[in-house]
Scaffold this motif. Structure first.
Motif, PDB file in Angstrom:
ATOM      1  N   MET A  22      35.626  18.793  79.943  1.00 34.07           N
ATOM      2  CA  MET A  22      34.586  19.691  79.476  1.00 34.07           C
ATOM      3  C   MET A  22      34.876  20.177  78.070  1.00 34.07           C
ATOM      4  SD  MET A  22      32.213  19.821  81.487  1.00 34.07           S
ATOM      5  CE  MET A  22      31.411  20.926  80.377  1.00 34.07           C
ATOM      6  N   LYS A  68      33.178  27.100  83.518  1.00 33.65           N
ATOM      7  CA  LYS A  68      33.487  26.591  84.857  1.00 33.65           C
ATOM      8  C   LYS A  68      34.796  25.812  84.886  1.00 33.65           C
ATOM      9  CE  LYS A  68      30.400  22.578  84.305  1.00 33.65           C
ATOM     10  NZ  LYS A  68      30.277  22.665  82.830  1.00 33.65           N
ATOM     11  N   PRO A 106      26.194  24.782  82.264  1.00 32.37           N
ATOM     12  CA  PRO A 106      26.236  23.911  81.090  1.00 32.37           C
ATOM     13  C   PRO A 106      27.622  23.885  80.453  1.00 32.37           C
ATOM     14  CG  PRO A 106      25.076  25.958  80.600  1.00 32.37           C
ATOM     15  CD  PRO A 106      25.402  25.987  82.059  1.00 32.37           C
ATOM     16  N   SER A 107      27.816  23.014  79.471  1.00 33.74           N
ATOM     17  CA  SER A 107      29.089  22.950  78.748  1.00 33.74           C
ATOM     18  C   SER A 107      29.410  24.299  78.142  1.00 33.74           C
ATOM     19  CB  SER A 107      29.012  21.930  77.600  1.00 33.74           C
ATOM     20  OG  SER A 107      28.752  20.676  78.121  1.00 33.74           O
ATOM     21  N   GLY A 108      30.688  24.672  78.233  1.00 34.49           N
ATOM     22  CA  GLY A 108      31.095  25.921  77.611  1.00 34.49           C
ATOM     23  C   GLY A 108      30.762  27.138  78.443  1.00 34.49           C
ATOM     24  N   ASP A 113      34.681  23.062  76.732  1.00 37.80           N
ATOM     25  CA  ASP A 113      35.417  24.311  76.553  1.00 37.80           C
ATOM     26  C   ASP A 113      36.909  24.105  76.736  1.00 37.80           C
ATOM     27  OD1 ASP A 113      34.585  25.786  79.799  1.00 37.80           O
ATOM     28  OD2 ASP A 113      34.804  23.734  79.152  1.00 37.80           O
TER      29      ASP A 113
END
Lengths: 265, 285, 382
Positions: free
Chosen positions: B1, C64, C59-61, B3
């Motif tokens: 991902m 999660k 969504p991304s960021g 993040d």
């Protein structure tokens, strides 16, 4: 794809052939030829002989080959261990310190080899650390000069390694030492082999620092090639250069095969 | 991902591993940084151990030093320019006008990086030396008494040898950069009627600029530090800084003078190293 | 590429009970994560029950993956505690947490055969040789990969590699299985099969607690007992899967989980009657919808899924709105219509259509049942 016309391409290829032969092919060919030359007073040698090879093999050449191989292997091995160690240890430092130390580990590659030799002479010519006149000072010089290259190669390998492998290993219960032994190092193996090959080749050809520090009785190949040609014995020098090139290339090709097999398996 | 990938993950436990860096750092400090400090110390200290810049200033103004400095810079700049031109020409042909076997040739040139630098000088003496193939041929053909080609024992001999040895260092990043150039873009430009020179100037060169800067600054650094080539040519008039350090220390046992020259040479090299790191950093290497 | 079933004929050989470890609950207690000043996870409090599959989607960021990595021990919380079962694992290194983890790119060790990959965790923990052999056999059988033990990962397809990765995680009898986007590297077709097979795996191992992070709502809807929808580092909504789909608590959830038409309405009458429907006005139309405590005069959204809209009315589909037909997309099994209702685009997914389809631009009535609707408050922001 850039030049579509056939004559245009042929002209470019001729330019390439000319540059390539003048710069790269001719030097190698002429060294090979001169190492086999009987006498060379005209455009071409008057005859061919393997005398220079048998001369160097009987003479000091074997000692030089041995000195270079031992130096290359030992300095390369120490550089490999220390470079790998440093690259791995830098990962667990905080980012700023890691960046600074990373540059410091690279700096030896930027300093002229003669100065590295000079520094070792200045530092280790007195007790308690009297290395001057020993084989150890040659090893130290070679280690310093190649350490940045092994460090760089291993760091590049680590940067390309997906963190997933190590994280999955940890989550499955592998402690850091087990993870290093069974996951990180095996995955780094191709880079370790490449790093060792490069540092070995560099050590085999090293002249500047060696010529500053070498003790009598530990004359490496480049140093003995220099003293041969300096004495005017250029044909023997050429023969010894061919020996150096051959040993280096055989070793590099051998290592490449090992890496290739690893990559495939 | 995203993040997780973009941000550097904080490591759960940082403290226990911090000291692992000590052994390799200590080894390098002992064998490299400590001698380096001693060189600097010797350069600025007289025999009685007092700080003294007098000798340093004297060397700085000495004829032999200034000549070596000028030689070093001239050779380095000229050789780097030569490497850039040769590397660019070879690279453009290898990448965009390939021929059967061009891949093998590219790898062959790449192995030159692993060979000792003095090999080329030795070969050049056979080729262009006073008793070399070229001179022997010319003397035979035109019945000359003296060898007509003498450039080998001048600055230009060193420059030519260094171009041979170091152009692979430009070629390598250049080929990597060329491999990223969109072939479709070149074909589209050709279809639109652009001439090859125009495509090279407007499409290929802009993509290659970072590689040229990185390769060029690496060449500057390596040619300033080059020792074997200059030593093997052994021309009286061509003394560079590394050769001067060698002759002062080994042949004249003038260690302090050697250290002073080494300090200046190292400072020059580190400056070029900084330039290279900056350029390579911009390149993303 | 043919994909053998997870649990084909060979599943019968496996004593599933052997793998049926007693799962643990996972408890996030005000867990926050920050990188410097940048907060990626705001204090999160959440519980995953033993044997539950919780899907975290967003969504991304959205934070999660960070939440999952905090459980695994790769990210250190800035504050808060994480408990697995009775153990507070916040300060434990990853290798002492007793987890299994499967990541997007499988991360099978390329220098080890399949069996050595599966044995890795047990060997690292110094397990007994006989036990390792038995567990490797069982785990490979569970994922239907018994015949591939001697292969190297590169000799397997993506789907097969992911099965091996799951077997590797199961072999250590994890207290919790962490799945981090496990299917997103696979082709759509294989992905659909794998979702069904993971569901089957969980039926065979009902005690296994699973934290499943994905951005794919279909995977979450198919697999999860509960779903947590993440947005900007916070839990936007959390609840049982069907409940969250039928009664989304906010606009973001309604739109992220499945497709939703959200019609701006004004409530005219609070919840009444045995089914608790409220009445609300959209233009001239008076509609009934499942209420959430709205009062007359409230402006809110009426959520209706595209498949619940019909071009024909009956005694159940009593709500009626009118729209202008804008687009028709025929997709074989389904036909998608887009209508304009008072300026709001409304999507309809219809399996059956009237024999003569109305023309583009014509005004068409739409019918839907009050039981299929829910009133959803507009999000505070965005």
């Amino acid at each position: 794809m850039l030049v579509w016309s056939r004559p245009g391409r042929i002209v470019l290829w001729l330019v390439f052939a000319l540059l390539f032969s003048v710069l790269f092919l001719a030097p190698l060919a002429v060294i090979l030829l001169s190492s086999l030359a009987d006498q060379w007073n005209g455009v071409l040698p008057s005859g061919l002989t393997t005398e220079h090879y048998s001369d160097v093999v009987q003479g000091a050449a074997w000692k030089a080959v041995k000195a270079s191989l031992v130096t290359g292997f030992l300095a390369g091995a120490v550089a490999l261990v220390s470079g790998t160690w440093a690259a791995l240890a830098l990962r667990i430092q905080d980012a700023t310190l890691a960046r600074v130390l990373g540059v410091l580990f690279f700096i030896p590659s930027a300093v002229p080899s003669v100065s590295v030799g000079l520094g070792l002479l200045v530092a280790f010519s007195h007790p308690p650390l009297l290395l001057n006149g020993t084989i150890a000072i040659v090893m130290a010089a070679h280690f310093v000069l190649i350490s940045a290259f092994t460090f760089g190669n291993v760091s590049a390998g680590l940067a390309r390694l997906s963190p997933d492998f190590e994280q999955v290993a940890s989550s499955l219960g592998a402690r850091p030492a087990y993870r290093l032994r069974h996951v990180t190092l095996p995955l780094l193996a191709p880079y370790l082999v490449a790093a060792f090959g490069l540092s070995f080749a560099l050590s085999m050809g090293e002249l500047g620092a060696t010529v500053m520090v070498y003790p009598p009785g530990w004359v490496t190949l480049p140093v003995s090639i220099f003293s041969l040609t300096d004495r005017g014995d250029v044909f023997a020098g050429a023969a010894l250069t061919m020996v150096l090139v051959a040993v280096t290339l055989i070793l590099l090709l051998g290592l490449e095969r090992v890496t290739g097999r690893q990559a495939r398996s | 991902m995203a993040d997780a990938a973009v941000l550097p993950a904080p490591i759960a436990k940082k403290v226990p591993g911090r000291f692992w860096i000590v052994p390799p750092a200590a080894l390098l400090a002992l064998l490299f940084f400590y001698p380096l400090v001693l060189i600097v110390q010797q350069a600025f200290m007289d025999d009685s151990g007092m700080a003294n810049v007098g000798e340093f200033v004297r060397v700085l103004h000495a004829r032999f030093f200034l000549n070596a400095l000028i030689n070093t810079i001239t050779i380095s700049v000229a050789a780097t320019a030569g490497c850039l031109i040769v590397g660019l020409v070879l690279g453009l042909i290898l990448a965009f006008v390939p021929f059967p076997g061009s891949g093998v040739i590219a790898r062959l040139i790449d192995t030159f990086i692993a060979l000792p630098t003095f090999l080329v000088t030795l070969a050049f003496t056979f080729l262009y030396g006073s008793a070399g193939m070229l001179n022997a041929g010319l003397m035979e053909a035109f019945s000359l008494q003296a060898p007509p080609v003498n450039f080998l024992y001048s600055t230009w001999g060193v420059v030519l040898a260094e171009v041979t040895v170091y152009s692979p260092f430009v070629l390598r990043p250049l080929l990597a950069a060329f491999s990223l150039v969109d072939r479709g873009q070149i074909e589209a430009a050709s279809v639109l009627g652009a001439r090859p020179f125009r495509i090279v100037r407007q499409v290929i060169l802009p993509a290659a600029v970072p590689a040229l800067i990185a390769g060029g600054s690496l060449c500057l650094l390596l040619t300033v530090n080059e020792f074997g080539i200059v030593l093997f040519i052994g021309a009286k008039g061509v003394i560079t800084l590394p050769l001067l350090i060698y002759s002062k220390a080994i042949q004249e046992s003038a260690y302090q003078v050697a250290c002073i020259i080494a300090v200046i040479n190292i400072a020059l090299s580190l400056g070029l190293f900084g330039l290279y790191r900056f350029a390579a950093g911009r390149l993303g290497a | 590429m043919s994909v053998p079933a997870f649990t084909g004929s060979n599943v019968m050989d496996v004593d599933a009970a052997k793998i049926r470890g007693a799962g643990s609950n996972v408890h996030f207690d005000k867990v926050s994560v920050a990188y410097g000043a940048h907060v990626v996870l705001h204090p999160l409090t959440l519980d995953i029950a033993p044997g539950e599959i919780l899907a975290m989607i967003g969504p991304s960021g959205s934070g999660k993956t960070t939440a999952l990595r905090a459980v695994a021990g790769f990210v250190r919380p800035a504050s808060g505690r994480i408990r697995i079962g009775a153990t507070d694992v916040t300060d434990l290194p990853p290798y002492e947490r007793g987890l299994g983890m499967v990541v997007q790119n499988y991360a099978l060790f390329p220098h080890m055969r399949v069996e050595d990959n599966v044995a890795f965790g047990l060997r690292a923990q110094g397990a007994d040789k006989a036990l390792i052999g038995e567990r490797v056999k069982d785990s490979l059988a569970t994922v239907g990969m018994s015949g591939f033990a001697k292969r190297y990962p590169r000799e397997l397809s993506g789907g097969q590699q992911q099965r091996v990765a799951i077997a590797r995680a199961l072999a250590v009898r994890p207290r919790v299985l962490l799945l981090d986007e496990p299917l997103s590297a696979l082709d759509a077709q294989i992905r659909r099969n794998m979702v069904e097979e993971i569901a089957k795996l969980h039926r065979d191992l009902p005690g296994l607690t699973i934290l499943y992070v994905t951005h794919d709502q279909t995977e979450a809807l198919t697999l999860a007992d509960k779903i947590a929808i993440m947005r900007d580092g916070r839990v936007s909504s959390h609840g049982p899967t069907a409940e969250l789909y039928r009664r989304p608590p906010n606009r973001f959830t309604a739109e992220f989980l499945g497709r939703a038409n959200l019609l701006p309405v004004t409530v005219t009458e609070g919840a009444t009657g045995p089914k608790g429907f409220a009445k609300a006005k959209l233009g001239d139309a008076l509609l009934a919808g499942a209420a959430r405590g709205e009062k007359p005069g409230d402006k809110t959204l009426l959520c209706i899924r595209p498949q619940h809209l019909s071009l024909t009315g009956d005694e159940e589909h009593t709500n009626r709105i009118v729209g202008t037909l804008k687009e028709v997309h025929w997709q074989g099994e389904l036909t998608h219509l887009v209508l304009d209702v008072d300026g709001t685009p409304v999507r309809v997914s219809a399996t059956r259509l009237p024999v003569s389809l109305p023309e583009r631009g014509s005004v068409v009535p739409l019918f839907f049942a009050p039981g299929d609707t829910s009133l959803v408050p507009e999000d505070a922001r965005g």
